[in-house]
Design a protein around this motif. Structure first.
Motif, mmCIF file in Angstrom:
data_model
loop_
_atom_site.group_PDB
_atom_site.id
_atom_site.type_symbol
_atom_site.label_atom_id
_atom_site.label_comp_id
_atom_site.label_asym_id
_atom_site.label_seq_id
_atom_site.Cartn_x
_atom_site.Cartn_y
_atom_site.Cartn_z
ATOM 1 N N ASP A 26 0.856 -1.181 0.000
ATOM 2 C CA ASP A 26 0.000 0.000 0.000
ATOM 3 C C ASP A 26 0.886 1.222 0.000
ATOM 4 O OD1 ASP A 26 -2.790 -0.324 -0.111
ATOM 5 O OD2 ASP A 26 -2.869 -1.039 1.949
ATOM 6 N N ASP A 27 0.399 2.300 -0.579
ATOM 7 C CA ASP A 27 1.067 3.593 -0.547
ATOM 8 C C ASP A 27 0.185 4.561 0.225
ATOM 9 O OD1 ASP A 27 3.036 2.534 -2.132
ATOM 10 O OD2 ASP A 27 2.367 3.506 -3.970
ATOM 11 N N ILE A 28 0.787 5.332 1.118
ATOM 12 C CA ILE A 28 0.062 6.327 1.901
ATOM 13 C C ILE A 28 0.835 7.632 1.813
ATOM 14 C CG2 ILE A 28 -0.778 6.981 4.188
ATOM 15 C CD1 ILE A 28 -0.918 3.959 4.817
ATOM 16 N N PRO A 29 0.221 8.683 1.260
ATOM 17 C CA PRO A 29 0.935 9.958 1.127
ATOM 18 C C PRO A 29 1.032 10.702 2.461
ATOM 19 C CG PRO A 29 -1.303 10.178 0.321
ATOM 20 C CD PRO A 29 -1.121 8.736 0.694
ATOM 21 N N VAL A 30 2.213 11.232 2.736
ATOM 22 C CA VAL A 30 2.463 12.053 3.919
ATOM 23 C C VAL A 30 3.160 13.328 3.450
ATOM 24 C CG1 VAL A 30 2.554 10.120 5.571
ATOM 25 C CG2 VAL A 30 4.628 10.823 4.383
ATOM 26 N N MET A 31 3.390 14.274 4.365
ATOM 27 C CA MET A 31 3.960 15.560 3.995
ATOM 28 C C MET A 31 5.305 15.448 3.289
ATOM 29 S SD MET A 31 2.977 17.933 7.281
ATOM 30 C CE MET A 31 4.298 19.066 6.989
ATOM 31 N N LEU B 257 10.103 5.246 2.450
ATOM 32 C CA LEU B 257 9.652 6.579 2.098
ATOM 33 C C LEU B 257 10.075 6.886 0.665
ATOM 34 C CD1 LEU B 257 8.272 9.194 3.083
ATOM 35 C CD2 LEU B 257 10.552 10.012 3.724
ATOM 36 N N LEU B 258 9.096 7.112 -0.227
ATOM 37 C CA LEU B 258 9.350 7.461 -1.621
ATOM 38 C C LEU B 258 9.123 8.952 -1.811
ATOM 39 C CD1 LEU B 258 7.199 4.601 -3.229
ATOM 40 C CD2 LEU B 258 9.638 4.543 -2.712
ATOM 41 N N ASN B 259 9.772 9.535 -2.801
ATOM 42 C CA ASN B 259 9.533 10.938 -3.119
ATOM 43 C C ASN B 259 8.161 11.092 -3.760
ATOM 44 O OD1 ASN B 259 12.046 11.901 -2.242
ATOM 45 N ND2 ASN B 259 13.003 11.338 -4.186
ATOM 46 N N HIS B 260 7.548 12.265 -3.547
ATOM 47 C CA HIS B 260 6.300 12.556 -4.247
ATOM 48 C C HIS B 260 6.564 12.562 -5.741
ATOM 49 C CE1 HIS B 260 3.374 13.439 -1.155
ATOM 50 N NE2 HIS B 260 4.282 14.140 -0.502
ATOM 51 N N LEU C 111 -1.653 12.908 4.395
ATOM 52 C CA LEU C 111 -1.629 13.040 5.844
ATOM 53 C C LEU C 111 -0.656 14.154 6.227
ATOM 54 C CD1 LEU C 111 -1.602 9.302 6.973
ATOM 55 C CD2 LEU C 111 -3.558 10.818 6.692
ATOM 56 N N PRO C 112 -1.033 15.036 7.155
ATOM 57 C CA PRO C 112 -0.188 16.181 7.511
ATOM 58 C C PRO C 112 0.905 15.829 8.524
ATOM 59 C CG PRO C 112 -2.211 16.291 8.746
ATOM 60 C CD PRO C 112 -2.318 15.082 7.852
ATOM 61 N N VAL C 113 1.542 14.693 8.320
ATOM 62 C CA VAL C 113 2.606 14.245 9.216
ATOM 63 C C VAL C 113 3.849 13.935 8.389
ATOM 64 C CG1 VAL C 113 1.068 13.297 10.982
ATOM 65 C CG2 VAL C 113 1.783 11.853 9.097
ATOM 66 N N LYS C 114 5.017 14.088 9.009
ATOM 67 C CA LYS C 114 6.273 13.724 8.368
ATOM 68 C C LYS C 114 6.691 12.359 8.891
ATOM 69 C CE LYS C 114 7.971 18.347 7.541
ATOM 70 N NZ LYS C 114 9.042 19.311 7.762
ATOM 71 N N TYR C 115 7.056 11.494 7.980
ATOM 72 C CA TYR C 115 7.489 10.158 8.369
ATOM 73 C C TYR C 115 8.967 10.189 8.732
ATOM 74 C CZ TYR C 115 8.746 5.257 8.177
ATOM 75 O OH TYR C 115 9.220 4.007 8.484
ATOM 76 N N ASP C 116 9.271 9.655 9.891
ATOM 77 C CA ASP C 116 10.652 9.531 10.336
ATOM 78 C C ASP C 116 10.838 8.107 10.853
ATOM 79 O OD1 ASP C 116 13.160 9.554 11.506
ATOM 80 O OD2 ASP C 116 12.806 11.377 12.674
ATOM 81 N N PHE D 234 -4.571 12.660 11.119
ATOM 82 C CA PHE D 234 -5.250 12.707 9.822
ATOM 83 C C PHE D 234 -5.389 14.124 9.284
ATOM 84 C CE2 PHE D 234 -6.555 8.476 11.141
ATOM 85 C CZ PHE D 234 -6.457 7.772 9.951
ATOM 86 N N GLY D 235 -5.404 15.123 10.166
ATOM 87 C CA GLY D 235 -5.536 16.514 9.753
ATOM 88 C C GLY D 235 -6.994 16.929 9.629
#
Length: 177
Positions: free
Chosen positions: A6-11, A26-29, A39-44, A110-111
């Motif tokens: 699955d792919d889930i977009p984040v900031m 983590l893939l680039n947009h 989603l308004p979160v940054k993945y770290d 979720f924002g």
């Protein structure tokens, strides 16, 4: 048995989750990742999940932590697959035990742009209330009135399918998601 990805977009990109291996990348947009939400979160990947797991363990017994994780997980799976899981979640308990904290945490994750706040009574009683759910990943309402519901038809519709009939005052109705 292949569970897929699955792919889930984040900031800061797109999370690619492989269910077979448990690896999150983590893939680039890019134009190949077309989504109607982010989603308004940054993945770290270096942030340990123990912080949130310890917080959840303060709110519920350890054997029920997975139930709290199921709520946002179900929302993400539904938007990814377009498949309704025919399940809603109601948090109940005495005051000051984490319900509102859990609600706020999910709204932050979720924002506001991806959540709605429509009460169960509004959903069941107002044909126009469903329009506020359109395009949202999660409906979060903090307090439920102690009043009997007169009908549950709309509730059954939104928990039974990802598409719903949208009606707005003075506008032609249409099917939304």
């Amino acid at each position: 048995f292949n569970l897929g990805t699955d792919d889930i977009p984040v900031m800061n990109g797109v999370l690619r989750i492989s269910y077979d291996t448990g690896v999150v990348t983590l893939l680039n947009h890019g134009s190949e990742h077309m989504f109607t939400f982010k989603l308004p979160v940054k993945y770290d990947p270096d942030v340990p999940n123990t912080l949130v797991m310890n917080l959840f363990s303060q709110w519920v017994d350890p054997e029920n932590v997975d139930r709290l994780l199921q709520i946002p997980s179900q929302s993400l799976l539904q938007v990814q697959t377009g498949r309704a899981y025919k399940k809603a979640h109601l948090l109940q308990g005495i005051g000051n035990n984490g319900k509102t904290g859990f609600v706020k945490l999910n709204r932050l994750f979720f924002g506001v742009e991806n959540t709605s706040s429509v009460s169960l009574h509004q959903i069941c009683d107002s044909r126009f209330a469903l329009s506020e759910l359109e395009g949202k990943l999660l409906n979060i309402f903090d307090e439920l009135r102690d009043v009997a519901l007169e009908t549950i038809e709309n509730f059954k519709i939104i928990t039974g399918d990802c598409s719903l009939r949208i009606e707005q005052k003075f506008r032609q109705g249409y099917t939304g998601y």
